[in-house]
Design a protein around this motif. Structure first.
Motif: not given
Length: 363
Positions: A241-257
């Motif tokens: 499995m590949s592993v990627i670091s991210g941070t929860a946020g909001v873009r254009n009103g939508d929840a994103v990482i």
């Protein structure tokens, strides 16, 4: 056959503070093939040895068919064990090796001959009965060791890394043969391996262990598709499995990482948005077969090609995403060269999120 139960079983060696096996609670069902899998030193062989009576548990109870066997000697537990080394007697023929355990127990000669011939027919080693171990291949020796166990007609079969001495092609062949064999004899089987391919293909259920602690128990597909933590997710599967670091946020009103390669939309398939807070650090887990790759930079995560491994039926593409590497399986027709720009898109239903501190799955 037999039901087996481990009730809060732990094992410590000498004055060691940490336990080789810690607080093991596990039930193995009648006629089940259960595999203990994990890296070297995780406690799987120690667990098998305690069940066989070769090691005494430091704490807890081990039961076979509701009979506590902690103080029962190995020979009285009605268990047959197949070791990694085969442990055949070099001066004996195959026939003598298979029947020796029965001879020691005082079984009559005609009954020994009947059982040996049945086992030889089942394992397709009839023409080898008068040979000695040095005249056999590794796969044939493995069959002889299995034959010796089968003739005992025990309640439980224990197999400790029995295929690790074989080459890759023979190992794959023996995996299929073992599965068919134990389906025919309907035995309760406890199998130990560090090879996740063996664990996935052989097991009715598997137990993933790490540092003496059970991480997850379930069918191979349950554990593969829904790992409870990052260790289980990365341990099962090849490529991993590949592993990627991210941070929860909001873009254009939508929840994103937010990741170094771009933003990944969060869907209900991935995680409940109530479990996320703004700026929460997350670890994304995704398997190579659940990623789509396209040339150039489009809508998705932007990466660059590092290596392509051609496996014949598929390619494995390793793409660089910032400081992290992502593995993608593609059809063999996919071509690219080093440093080519590519876009990665993930299957939302197969994208897993983990807490980077605890490494546990985010609900």
């Amino acid at each position: 056959m037999a039901n087996i139960r481990f009730d809060r079983v732990s094992k410590r060696f000498g004055n060691q503070q940490s336990a080789a096996v810690h607080d093991l609670n596990l039930e193995i069902h009648d006629k089940e093939l259960l595999t203990l899998v994990g890296p070297s030193g995780c406690g799987k062989s120690t667990t098998l040895n305690m069940l066989a009576g070769l090691e005494d548990p430091s704490e807890g109870l081990i039961s076979i068919d509701d009979r506590v066997v902690n103080d029962v000697p190995p020979g009285a537990r009605d268990i047959a064990m197949v070791f990694q080394s085969y442990a055949l007697y070099p001066h004996m023929t195959v026939r003598q090796n298979i029947g020796f355990g029965l001879e020691v127990r005082g079984v009559k000669k005609d009954e020994i001959a009947r059982r040996v011939n049945e086992a030889a027919q089942l394992l397709d080693i009839g023409p080898l009965l008068d040979r000695r171990p040095k005249e056999l291949s590794g796969g044939q020796r493995q069959r002889v060791a299995l034959g010796r166990a089968i003739t005992r007609d025990p309640k439980v079969f224990l197999l400790d890394e029995p295929l690790s001495n074989l080459d890759a092609q023979l190992r794959a062949q023996m995996r299929a043969e073992l599965r068919l064999l134990f389906r025919r004899i309907e035995g309760t089987v406890v199998y130990v391996t560090h090879d996740q391919a063996e664990a996935m293909t052989l097991s009715d259920r598997l137990v993933v262990m790490r540092h003496g602690i059970v991480q997850q128990v379930g069918t191979p597909l349950e554990v593969y598709n829904n790992p409870v933590n990052l260790f289980v997710g990365k341990f099962l599967g090849s490529p991993s499995m590949s592993v990627i670091s991210g941070t929860a946020g909001v873009r254009n009103g939508d929840a994103v990482i937010e990741t170094v390669g771009g933003a990944l939309a969060i869907t209900r398939d991935m995680v409940s948005t109530s479990a996320l807070t703004a700026d929460r650090s997350l670890t994304i887990g995704i398997r190579p077969e659940d990623i789509l790759i396209a040339p150039g930079h489009g809508d998705g995560l932007h990466a660059t090609v590092e290596v392509i491994e051609s496996m014949g039926s598929v390619n494995v593409v390793y793409a660089r995403l910032g400081a992290e590497r992502v593995a993608v399986t593609t059809p063999p027709t996919f071509t690219a060269t080093f440093d080519d720009p590519v876009t990665l898109t993930f299957d939302p239903g197969k994208t897993l999120l983990f807490d980077p501190q605890t490494e546990n799955r985010v609900a």
